[in-house]
Design an enzyme around this catalytic site. Structure first.
Site, PDB file in Angstrom:
ATOM      1  N   ASP A  32      44.674  38.045  44.103  1.00  9.83           N
ATOM      2  CA  ASP A  32      43.951  38.113  42.835  1.00  9.83           C
ATOM      3  C   ASP A  32      44.763  38.878  41.793  1.00  9.83           C
ATOM      4  OD1 ASP A  32      41.234  37.574  41.573  1.00  9.83           O
ATOM      5  OD2 ASP A  32      41.378  39.742  41.257  1.00  9.83           O
TER       6      ASP A  32
ATOM      7  N   GLU B 144      47.200  33.970  42.055  1.00  5.79           N
ATOM      8  CA  GLU B 144      46.151  33.654  41.081  1.00  5.79           C
ATOM      9  C   GLU B 144      46.552  34.330  39.778  1.00  5.79           C
ATOM     10  OE1 GLU B 144      42.385  34.507  38.814  1.00  5.79           O
ATOM     11  OE2 GLU B 144      43.702  35.961  39.773  1.00  5.79           O
TER      12      GLU B 144
END
Length: 599
Positions: free
Chosen positions: A375, A404
């Site tokens: 993330d 991401e």
């Protein structure tokens, strides 16, 4: 590099070369590595340019001659047969035999006398023979030497056969050889890196009863469905305990209601499992059950903390503190993330922090995880990622990392160079014909093709594009087909995408009643879903090698701007897929497309 006064060949540039050889290029098993070089010499003599390569496990170099394409630009290739690192280099030299041969053939074509020319050729062969190390090659050259002394048609046959040239390039005069000034590398990665279909699922939403918190056992019951749909990666958002302090309620409200589960990305402990999901054993059993179905488990790692994370108590120096004594939570003005606290990577104990975060990956790798979706990696230092991913891959070779990172291109590229195997992309925001063609051509033809591996996602829990909001079911099918056929790696946030859950939160590009903040209950086969379409497109991908790479995408003319047309073929041109997509989710469209006779 010029290393001797007799060096005349110059090698200026070799591609792929990433940051002057600082980083490795990237490829997949069975892929041909196409190498280009800019090489030339003074005058009109012919040069030979050779590509040398070897797998890191071998000390023996293999070679392949490079061909002149145009304007002193040469091309060559070698096949990446297996995983691991290949090393390659380029050398060039002024080739006396090739220069002589070309001159001889021109004179022969003009009907000129060749006796003296063959004697000159014989002297060149004498020099080559002195360097030959293999008996069979010496015998072949001695036959040619005898024929040259006699001259005539038999000598010309030797020249035209190519035998002498094939031997001579193996034994160049070392004083004439110029080497490119560095050896280069290409990492051949696991096949899953190059071809995968991801299905994102919240295990807490897998219970059969609505409103009941799901478990890993419930998620395990979903595996046959995910297998039927044709996905080979099942991706979990963070599975850790969720912080209580600063917890968000439904639709990101600051006032959670009793029982609101909070966002999984507000991690309270990176090495523990949310107690309502089950135990560590339950998780490991899920991973094993998925593996039996040839499905890999991907786990989200979010290097951020809830305000009541154990790290804040034990290592306050790892975080930023405001002048009023409060901890600095995450912000991206005007957005605020009161339930998340970022790490301070500039703290004096940065090495201690780095090693602890590496240990998080190791902890879950020991539980069987070999794919991590990371993330917001672009908010952490590049040096940390280069260090961390190398450490993990040294211990667990073949581990795959998906970045991401919806951020600026150069930052996304640097993350790929530091070791991220795949990356999210701008595909979500490329919806017109011009946008799609321009973006895919950039991915396929730019230098980034050698280190940046795209993964196309039509939607995520954070992103519901206006195209999906307003286009309904047809838009979802269109984006599915585009993602799955343009890119060899693609994924969907499954429940919302398949069931066409496209109600937006007012004024935002995300779902209303977002699963990030509440439990959901999905019926993938409900009326109006695209379950069958997803199942069919994944089957088509598996059946056709042409769809198992991104780099072969070629766009062709379609007379209507609402229709996009592209062709993909495998390297042998045995499998060719032509795809035409109507980009208008509201109307039927027609177009004339140009299919090339040969390409």
């Amino acid at each position: 590099m010029i290393k001797h006064g007799r060096n005349r060949a110059v090698i200026e540039k070799v591609m792929p070369e990433i940051n002057k050889g600082l980083f490795s290029a990237r490829a997949f098993p069975g892929e041909s590595i196409h190498v280009e070089a800019h090489a030339y010499a003074d005058g009109h003599d012919e040069i030979t340019v050779m590509l040398y390569y070897r797998h890191e496990s071998s000390k023996q170099w293999e070679s392949s001659g490079m061909s002149l394409r145009w304007n002193d630009e040469w091309t060559g290739s070698f096949k990446a047969e297996k995983e691991g690192r290949y090393i390659y280099r380029v050398s060039a030299w002024v080739d006396g035999y090739k220069t002589w041969k070309n001159g001889l053939l021109k004179k022969a074509g003009a009907g000129q006398a060749l006796e003296v020319e063959f004697k000159i050729g014989a002297e060149i062969l004498k020099g080559i023979i002195k360097r030959v190390q293999v008996k069979k090659d010496i015998e072949e050259l001695e036959k040619a030497f005898a024929a040259f002394l006699k001259g005539g048609s038999s000598a010309l046959e030797f020249v035209n056969s190519g035998v002498i040239e094939a031997i001579s390039v193996k034994y160049p005069d070392p004083e004439l050889v110029s080497d490119y000034d560095r050896e280069l590398r290409v990492n051949v990665e696991p096949p899953r890196t190059g071809f995968s279909a991801w299905y994102e699922i919240f295990p807490r939403s897998c219970a059969k009863e609505e409103g009941v918190h799901g478990t890993f056992k419930d998620a395990e019951a979903w595996l046959p469905v995910i297998k039927e749909l044709g996905f080979d990666v099942v991706y979990f958002p963070p599975i850790h305990p969720i912080g209580v302090k600063g917890r968000k309620g439904r639709n990101n409200t600051l006032k959670p209601a009793p029982g609101d589960p909070g966002s999984p990305w507000a991690v309270q402990n990176h090495k523990e499992i949310h107690p309502q999901l089950g135990t560590t054993v339950d998780f490991e059993e899920f991973v094993k059950a998925a593996k039996k179905l040839r499905i890999d488990t991907a786990l989200d790692i979010a290097f951020q903390c809830s305000p009541d994370h154990v790290y804040i108590t034990e290592h306050p120096e790892w975080f930023k503190w405001r002048t009023d004594g409060t901890i600095q939570y995450a912000e991206n003005p005007p957005k605020k993330y009161e339930d998340i606290v970022p790490f301070n990577f500039e703290n004096d104990n940065w090495q201690e922090l780095w090693d602890e975060l590496v240990s998080v990956f190791i902890f879950w790798a020991e539980k069987g995880v070999r794919i991590f979706r990371v993330d917001n990696p672009h908010t952490k230092p590049f040096g940390f990622w280069e260090y961390a991913l190398k450490k993990v891959k040294e211990r667990y070779p073949g581990t795959i990392f998906l970045a991401e990172a919806f951020t600026r291109p150069k930052i996304m590229h640097m993350l790929a160079k530091t070791g991220f195997n795949q990356s999210y992309t701008y595909f979500t925001w490329r919806n017109t014909k011009q946008e799609i063609e321009g973006y895919v051509n950039e991915l396929v033809h730019a230098e980034s093709r050698w280190f940046f591996t795209p993964n196309f996602w039509p939607n995520t829990p954070d992103i519901l594009h206006e195209y999906l909001q307003k286009g309904g079911r047809p838009a979802h099918v269109i984006r599915l087909v585009l993602a799955a056929t343009l890119s060899s790696n693609y994924g969907i946030y499954g429940g919302a995408f398949i069931t066409i859950d496209n109600e937006p939160f007012p004024g935002k590009e995300e779902n209303n009643n977002n699963e990030k903040y509440q439990l959901k209950n999905w019926d993938l086969r409900q009326e109006g879903s695209i379950f069958d379409e997803v199942k069919r497109i994944n089957a088509i991908r598996r059946e056709n090698p042409a769809l198992q790479t991104t780099w072969n995408t070629r766009f062709y003319y379609a007379s209507n701007d609402n229709v996009i047309f592209y062709i993909k073929a495998d390297e042998e041109k045995k499998n060719i897929i032509m795809t035409a997509v109507n980009l208008d989710p509201h109307n039927k469209q027609a177009a004339v497309v140009h299919v090339p006779a040969a390409d």
